[in-house]
Scaffold this motif. Structure first.
Motif, short mmCIF file in Angstrom:
data_model
loop_
_atom_site.label_atom_id
_atom_site.label_comp_id
_atom_site.label_asym_id
_atom_site.label_seq_id
_atom_site.Cartn_x
_atom_site.Cartn_y
_atom_site.Cartn_z
N ARG A 83 32.67 20.20 -13.85
CA ARG A 83 34.00 20.48 -13.29
C ARG A 83 33.99 21.34 -12.03
O ARG A 83 34.91 21.26 -11.22
CB ARG A 83 34.87 21.14 -14.35
CG ARG A 83 35.47 20.08 -15.26
CD ARG A 83 35.95 20.63 -16.55
NE ARG A 83 36.40 19.54 -17.41
CZ ARG A 83 35.59 18.72 -18.06
NH1 ARG A 83 34.29 18.81 -17.95
NH2 ARG A 83 36.09 17.76 -18.83
N GLN A 84 32.98 22.18 -11.90
CA GLN A 84 33.02 23.15 -10.80
C GLN A 84 32.12 22.81 -9.62
O GLN A 84 32.26 23.38 -8.56
CB GLN A 84 32.59 24.54 -11.31
CG GLN A 84 33.38 25.03 -12.50
CD GLN A 84 34.67 25.71 -12.09
OE1 GLN A 84 35.00 25.75 -10.92
NE2 GLN A 84 35.40 26.23 -13.05
N ILE A 85 31.12 21.93 -9.86
CA ILE A 85 30.10 21.75 -8.84
C ILE A 85 29.89 20.29 -8.50
O ILE A 85 29.73 19.45 -9.39
CB ILE A 85 28.75 22.36 -9.29
CG1 ILE A 85 28.95 23.81 -9.77
CG2 ILE A 85 27.72 22.31 -8.16
CD1 ILE A 85 27.77 24.39 -10.48
N GLY A 86 29.90 19.98 -7.20
CA GLY A 86 29.53 18.65 -6.76
C GLY A 86 28.14 18.70 -6.15
O GLY A 86 27.85 19.60 -5.36
N PHE A 87 27.28 17.76 -6.55
CA PHE A 87 25.90 17.75 -6.05
C PHE A 87 25.69 16.60 -5.07
O PHE A 87 26.08 15.47 -5.33
CB PHE A 87 24.91 17.55 -7.20
CG PHE A 87 24.82 18.69 -8.16
CD1 PHE A 87 23.95 19.75 -7.93
CD2 PHE A 87 25.60 18.71 -9.31
CE1 PHE A 87 23.86 20.81 -8.83
CE2 PHE A 87 25.51 19.76 -10.22
CZ PHE A 87 24.63 20.81 -9.98
N VAL A 88 25.01 16.92 -3.97
CA VAL A 88 24.57 15.88 -3.02
C VAL A 88 23.08 16.11 -2.77
O VAL A 88 22.66 17.24 -2.51
CB VAL A 88 25.35 15.96 -1.69
CG1 VAL A 88 24.80 14.96 -0.67
CG2 VAL A 88 26.84 15.71 -1.92
N MET A 158 35.75 15.21 -8.69
CA MET A 158 36.26 16.11 -9.73
C MET A 158 36.95 17.35 -9.12
O MET A 158 37.26 18.29 -9.86
CB MET A 158 35.13 16.56 -10.65
CG MET A 158 34.55 15.48 -11.54
SD MET A 158 35.67 14.97 -12.86
CE MET A 158 35.69 16.46 -13.87
N ASN A 159 37.16 17.34 -7.82
CA ASN A 159 37.70 18.52 -7.14
C ASN A 159 36.93 19.79 -7.50
O ASN A 159 37.50 20.76 -7.98
CB ASN A 159 39.18 18.74 -7.48
CG ASN A 159 40.04 17.68 -6.86
OD1 ASN A 159 39.82 17.28 -5.72
ND2 ASN A 159 40.99 17.19 -7.63
N PRO A 160 35.63 19.82 -7.25
CA PRO A 160 34.83 20.98 -7.66
C PRO A 160 35.15 22.21 -6.82
O PRO A 160 35.70 22.09 -5.73
CB PRO A 160 33.39 20.51 -7.39
CG PRO A 160 33.52 19.53 -6.28
CD PRO A 160 34.82 18.82 -6.51
#
Ligand code: ADP
Ligand code: ADP
Length: 230
Positions: A83-88, A158-160
Motif C-alpha cells: 500500500r505504501q511503496i511502489g517499486f521500479v 496503489m497511490n503509494p
C-alpha cells in the motif's frame, strides 16, 4: 515520513561480517525527490531494501509514516509494502505472459480490490505514463522504455506514499531514459515522493536532493542546485 536513525546493517557470511550500513540517519519528507549515488558496494541496495521494507536493519530505527517497522511481522510488512511503496527496477520485472493492463492490475489483486475498480485504475495509470495505446500488448511487444512505463504504472496504481526506483534507466538508451525522467518529473510535480538509486550523474541531476554513500556511510546529503526540469 521516512525516518532512519542510526541504521546499521550487518551481513553474516559464515565467519565474515560485512558492515553494509554503518549508522545511517536520514529523513525524507513528502514531495521530495532523492537520488542515492555512490560506488558499487557502498550500500545503496541495502539502503533501498531497508527503505522498501524488503529487509530489516540489524540495529537502529526506521519509522515509516510514524510506524516503527521493527515492531511489524512479515505479513504486516507485506501489507505496508503493497500500500505504501511502489517499486521500479532496472530490469522492469513484468510478467511476460500478461499484457500491460494485467501487469498493472497485479498490486491491486494482492490488495483484493474488485475487478471493475482494478481495470479502471489500471487504465488511468497507463494513461498517466502515456501508454493508453498499448494496454493489450505483452512485454515482448513493447520497447524497453515502454516496458519501464508499464512498470511505473504498476508502481503508482496503489497511490503509494513513495516510489522507490533502483537504476530505473540502467537498461535504457538515452532517449528512453529521458522519457522516464520526464514521467518522474511529472509524478513528483503532482506530489509523488521519489527515491532513486542511480550511478549516472545526468540521471541523478533530475532529483532535488543527492545522498552519496561510501563504504556504508552517508558522506553527502545536499540539495541539487541546478537540477534538470521539464
Ligand atoms: P551497492 O548497492 O552500493 O552496490 P550493496 O548494498 O549491494 O551496495 O552492498 C553493500 C555491501 O554489502 C557490499 O560489501 C556487499 O558485498 C554486501 N552485501 C550486500 N548484500 C549482501 C548479502 N545479501 N549478503 C552478504 N553481503 C551482502
Ligand atoms: P504477499 O505476501 O501479500 O503476496 P508480497 O510480499 O509478495 O505480498 O508483496 C507485497 C507487495 O510488495 C507487492 O505489491 C509487490 O509488488 C511488492 N514486493 C514484494 N517483494 C518485492 C520484491 N522483492 N521486489 C519488488 N516488489 C516486491
Amino acid at each position: 515520513m521516512i525516518e532512519l536513525s542510526n541504521v546499521r546493517k550487518v551481513y553474516n557470511l559464515g565467519k565474515v561480517q560485512v558492515n553494509a550500513l554503518k549508522g545511517a540517519s536520514l529523513k525524507i519528507n513528502k514531495g521530495e525527490y532523492v537520488a542515492i549515488v555512490g560506488p558499487s558496494g557502498s550500500g545503496k541496495s541495502t539502503l533501498m531494501n531497508i527503505i522498501g521494507l524488503l529487509d530489516k536493519p540489524t540495529s537502529g530505527s526506521y519509522k515509516l509514516n510514524g510506524t516503527e517497522i521493527s515492531t511489524l511481522n512479515d505479513d504486516q510488512l507485506a501489507y505496508l509494502r503493497n500500500r505504501q511503496i511502489g517499486f521500479v527496477f532496472q530490469s522492469f520485472n513484468l510478467l511476460s505472459k500478461l499484457d500491460a493492463l494485467s501487469n498493472v492490475e497485479l498490486p491491486m489483486l494482492y490488495a483484493k480490490i474488485p475487478a471493475k475498480e482494478r481495470r479502471k485504475r489500471a487504465i488511468k495509470a497507463l494513461e498517466i505514463v502515456g501508454l493508453s495505446e498499448r494496454i493489450h500488448h505483452k512485454p515482448n511487444e513493447l520497447s524497453g522504455g515502454q516496458q519501464q512505463r508499464v512498470a511505473i504504472a504498476r508502481a503508482i496504481v496503489m497511490n503509494p506514499s513513495f516510489l522507490l526506483a533502483d537504476e530505473p534507466t540502467g537498461n535504457l538508451d538515452t532517449n528512453s531514459s529521458i522519457e522516464i525522467m520526464k514521467i518522474f518529473y511529472q509524478l513528483n510535480e503532482s506530489g509523488t515522493t521519489i527515491v532513486m538509486v542511480t550511478h549516472e550523474q545526468d540521471i541523478a541531476n533530475h532529483a532535488k536532493r543527492i545522498l552519496r554513500l561510501r563504504d556504508g556511510n552517508i558522506i553527502e546529503d545536499t540539495p541539487i542546485a541546478n537540477r534538470i526540469t521539464y
